[in-house]
Write an enzyme that holds these catalytic residues in place. Structure first.
Site, PDB file in Angstrom:
ATOM      1  N   SER A  75      38.011  51.928  37.123  1.00 26.83           N
ATOM      2  CA  SER A  75      39.262  52.351  37.534  1.00 26.83           C
ATOM      3  C   SER A  75      40.012  50.822  38.051  1.00 26.83           C
ATOM      4  O   SER A  75      41.170  51.006  38.642  1.00 26.83           O
ATOM      5  CB  SER A  75      39.144  52.964  38.829  1.00 26.83           C
ATOM      6  OG  SER A  75      38.425  54.431  38.518  1.00 26.83           O
ATOM      7  N   THR A  78      37.480  45.312  38.254  1.00 25.08           N
ATOM      8  CA  THR A  78      37.399  43.674  37.806  1.00 25.08           C
ATOM      9  C   THR A  78      38.832  43.071  38.380  1.00 25.08           C
ATOM     10  O   THR A  78      38.811  42.227  39.007  1.00 25.08           O
ATOM     11  CB  THR A  78      37.208  43.645  36.473  1.00 25.08           C
ATOM     12  OG1 THR A  78      36.183  44.597  35.942  1.00 25.08           O
ATOM     13  CG2 THR A  78      36.970  42.283  35.958  1.00 25.08           C
ATOM     14  N   HIS A 137      30.986  51.721  44.610  1.00 23.27           N
ATOM     15  CA  HIS A 137      31.401  52.772  43.869  1.00 23.27           C
ATOM     16  C   HIS A 137      31.003  54.187  44.619  1.00 23.27           C
ATOM     17  O   HIS A 137      31.488  55.102  44.014  1.00 23.27           O
ATOM     18  CB  HIS A 137      30.883  53.018  42.566  1.00 23.27           C
ATOM     19  CG  HIS A 137      31.204  51.957  41.452  1.00 23.27           C
ATOM     20  ND1 HIS A 137      32.556  51.643  41.270  1.00 23.27           N
ATOM     21  CD2 HIS A 137      30.598  51.012  40.638  1.00 23.27           C
ATOM     22  CE1 HIS A 137      32.811  50.795  40.426  1.00 23.27           C
ATOM     23  NE2 HIS A 137      31.612  50.551  39.899  1.00 23.27           N
ATOM     24  N   ARG A 159      42.197  55.271  39.195  1.00 19.19           N
ATOM     25  CA  ARG A 159      43.064  55.236  37.763  1.00 19.19           C
ATOM     26  C   ARG A 159      43.152  56.832  37.352  1.00 19.19           C
ATOM     27  O   ARG A 159      42.342  57.406  37.447  1.00 19.19           O
ATOM     28  CB  ARG A 159      42.283  54.388  37.115  1.00 19.19           C
ATOM     29  CG  ARG A 159      42.821  54.135  35.447  1.00 19.19           C
ATOM     30  CD  ARG A 159      41.905  53.362  34.833  1.00 19.19           C
ATOM     31  NE  ARG A 159      42.820  52.744  33.653  1.00 19.19           N
ATOM     32  CZ  ARG A 159      42.174  52.311  32.793  1.00 19.19           C
ATOM     33  NH1 ARG A 159      40.856  51.822  32.806  1.00 19.19           N
ATOM     34  NH2 ARG A 159      42.627  51.508  31.660  1.00 19.19           N
ATOM     35  N   TYR A 225      45.695  52.173  39.780  1.00 24.13           N
ATOM     36  CA  TYR A 225      45.909  51.318  38.614  1.00 24.13           C
ATOM     37  C   TYR A 225      47.354  51.361  38.199  1.00 24.13           C
ATOM     38  O   TYR A 225      47.863  50.202  37.612  1.00 24.13           O
ATOM     39  CB  TYR A 225      44.681  51.741  37.517  1.00 24.13           C
ATOM     40  CG  TYR A 225      44.601  50.855  36.449  1.00 24.13           C
ATOM     41  CD1 TYR A 225      43.684  49.818  36.396  1.00 24.13           C
ATOM     42  CD2 TYR A 225      45.441  50.990  35.402  1.00 24.13           C
ATOM     43  CE1 TYR A 225      43.461  49.136  35.384  1.00 24.13           C
ATOM     44  CE2 TYR A 225      45.313  50.146  34.080  1.00 24.13           C
ATOM     45  CZ  TYR A 225      44.441  48.938  34.069  1.00 24.13           C
ATOM     46  OH  TYR A 225      44.169  48.248  32.957  1.00 24.13           O
TER      47      TYR A 225
HETATM   48  P1  A3P Z   1      40.310  49.602  29.633  1.00 21.30           P
HETATM   49  O1  A3P Z   1      38.718  50.104  29.040  1.00 21.30           O
HETATM   50  O2  A3P Z   1      40.920  50.960  29.490  1.00 21.30           O
HETATM   51  O3  A3P Z   1      40.599  48.556  28.876  1.00 21.30           O
HETATM   52  P2  A3P Z   1      36.327  48.124  35.989  1.00 21.30           P
HETATM   53  O4  A3P Z   1      37.050  46.868  36.126  1.00 21.30           O
HETATM   54  O5  A3P Z   1      36.681  49.399  37.055  1.00 21.30           O
HETATM   55  O6  A3P Z   1      35.265  48.110  35.226  1.00 21.30           O
HETATM   56  O7  A3P Z   1      37.304  48.978  34.877  1.00 21.30           O
HETATM   57  C1  A3P Z   1      37.703  48.210  33.526  1.00 21.30           C
HETATM   58  C2  A3P Z   1      39.021  48.443  32.930  1.00 21.30           C
HETATM   59  O8  A3P Z   1      39.931  47.724  33.658  1.00 21.30           O
HETATM   60  C3  A3P Z   1      39.015  48.297  31.541  1.00 21.30           C
HETATM   61  O9  A3P Z   1      40.047  49.326  31.137  1.00 21.30           O
HETATM   62  C4  A3P Z   1      39.515  46.844  31.554  1.00 21.30           C
HETATM   63  O10 A3P Z   1      39.919  46.551  30.144  1.00 21.30           O
HETATM   64  C5  A3P Z   1      40.357  46.963  32.893  1.00 21.30           C
HETATM   65  N1  A3P Z   1      40.827  45.502  33.196  1.00 21.30           N
HETATM   66  C6  A3P Z   1      39.919  44.614  33.565  1.00 21.30           C
HETATM   67  N2  A3P Z   1      40.601  43.437  33.992  1.00 21.30           N
HETATM   68  C7  A3P Z   1      41.893  43.803  34.218  1.00 21.30           C
HETATM   69  C8  A3P Z   1      43.100  43.104  34.587  1.00 21.30           C
HETATM   70  N3  A3P Z   1      42.910  41.943  35.076  1.00 21.30           N
HETATM   71  N4  A3P Z   1      44.122  43.899  34.636  1.00 21.30           N
HETATM   72  C9  A3P Z   1      44.306  45.242  33.952  1.00 21.30           C
HETATM   73  N5  A3P Z   1      43.202  45.929  33.634  1.00 21.30           N
HETATM   74  C10 A3P Z   1      42.139  45.345  33.497  1.00 21.30           C
END
Ligand code: A3P
Length: 323
Positions: A75, A78, A137, A159, A225
């Site tokens: 969501s 990172t 989580h 998200r 998000y």
């Molecule tokens: P997608 O798989 O849709 O590209 P989490 O961090 O909760 O594991 O979520 C990962 C999702 O956040 C992934 O989405 C990833 O690409 C996206 N993500 C990671 N870093 C990001 C950033 N700096 N800005 C926007 N989205 C980001």
């Protein structure tokens, strides 16, 4: 059991006898990503993470100054880890200098509570710079008591369910290709909508934090998000105010936003190469970073199934996702 899994979160060889006894008393189901998942306090969990949750509930002591980032997987964890770290420590680590985010993956700067506790109950977070930032989580009701009873702050990021599902789908297939290869996406969507999916039910997770944020707005901040993507500076300032490090009129927020953007972070060597201590490849956390990317993966009919469930679950809550 997940044989080719590289992540400690999917391995179950380090389970204690206490965890094994607990597992034997819980409802269990065959799952996607993990061959067997267990329902603990209403959520479906992989065995190792369940051990981590129990250890965390028993041993974690929150400080009043802590900031806890809570998310459902995929969501924006990172992104929020990077933003919170950059915001809170911006005087110690100015963006113009040799910033830790340029050489360290956000997951190594902000620990995953139950992830660390799944390996050992003896985790100490004393080495973290103060104020500490930690991530979880778990559902609101499964948080360690001291998180709820102390004055620490909780930032919750959610998200839209279709992008979240698709993000997890791709993440899981990369993480455990053998275990997920034969699992049809139709079955996964059905399980997700029934709530019998790893970490689920998704909707209950979101609603709990949503209602908590309305009941206690000084304790829980609800962020999406989508809003963060659409008006990043506004949202980042809102987060900074909430955690007590608001921007002065002279301070620029744009540099932090740029540093933590998908475009910047995903290009860094540290986020493109190698593995994290949890066994997951660093680049798995950076895929597309878009709103509405689900269209590449979900058929219209599967998207409708998720939309119908979302409408039903969120009815009357005031929560809506338009993508
Ligand atoms: P997608 O798989 O849709 O590209 P989490 O961090 O909760 O594991 O979520 C990962 C999702 O956040 C992934 O989405 C990833 O690409 C996206 N993500 C990671 N870093 C990001 C950033 N700096 N800005 C926007 N989205 C980001």
């Amino acid at each position: 059991m997940a044989s080719s899994s590289v992540s400690v979160y999917l391995k179950d060889e380090n389970l204690t006898q206490e965890t094994r006894d607990l597992l034997s008393s819980l409802p269990s189901e065959k799952g996607w990503l993990v061959s067997q998942m267990y329902q603990f306090e209403g959520s479906w969990q992989a065995p190792a993470l369940l051990q981590g949750i129990v250890n965390c509930q028993k041993h974690f002591e929150a400080n009043d100054s802590d900031v806890i980032l809570a998310t459902f997987p995929k969501s924006g964890t990172t992104w929020l880890k990077a933003l919170l770290f950059a915001l809170i420590h911006r005087h110690k680590f100015p963006v113009s200098g040799k910033h830790p985010l340029l050489v360290t993956n956000p997951h190594s700067l902000v620990p995953f509570l139950e992830g660390d506790y799944c390996v050992s109950p003896e985790v100490k977070f004393s080495e973290l710079p103060s104020p500490r930032i930690m991530q979880t989580h778990v559902t609101h009701h499964s948080l360690p008591v001291s998180i709820k009873s102390s004055c620490c702050k909780i930032v919750y990021c959610c998200r839209n369910p279709k992008d979240k599902f698709v993000s997890l789908w791709h993440f899981g297939r990369k993480l455990a290709p053998e275990e997920t290869a034969e699992y049809p996406i139709e079955t996964a969507v059905e399980a997700f909508c029934e709530g019998k999916f790893i970490g689920g039910p998704f909707w209950d997770h979101v609603l709990e934090y949503w209602y908590e944020s309305r009941k206690n707005p000084n304790k829980v901040l609800f962020v999406t998000y989508e809003e963060l993507k659409k008006q990043t500076e506004v949202e980042v300032k809102r987060i900074a105010n909430f955690i007590g490090c608001g921007f002065t009129a002279e301070e620029e927020v744009s540099e932090i936003v740029k540093l933590c953007s998908f475009e910047s972070l995903s290009k860094l060597e540290v986020n493109r190469q190698g593995k994290l201590p949890n066994g997951i490849e660093s680049n798995s956390y950076f895929r597309k970073g878009e709103i509405g990317g689900w269209r590449d993966t979900l058929s219209e009919s599967l998207a409708e199934v998720i939309d119908r469930t979302t409408e039903e679950k969120f009815r009357g809550s005031g929560l809506k996702f338009s993508c």
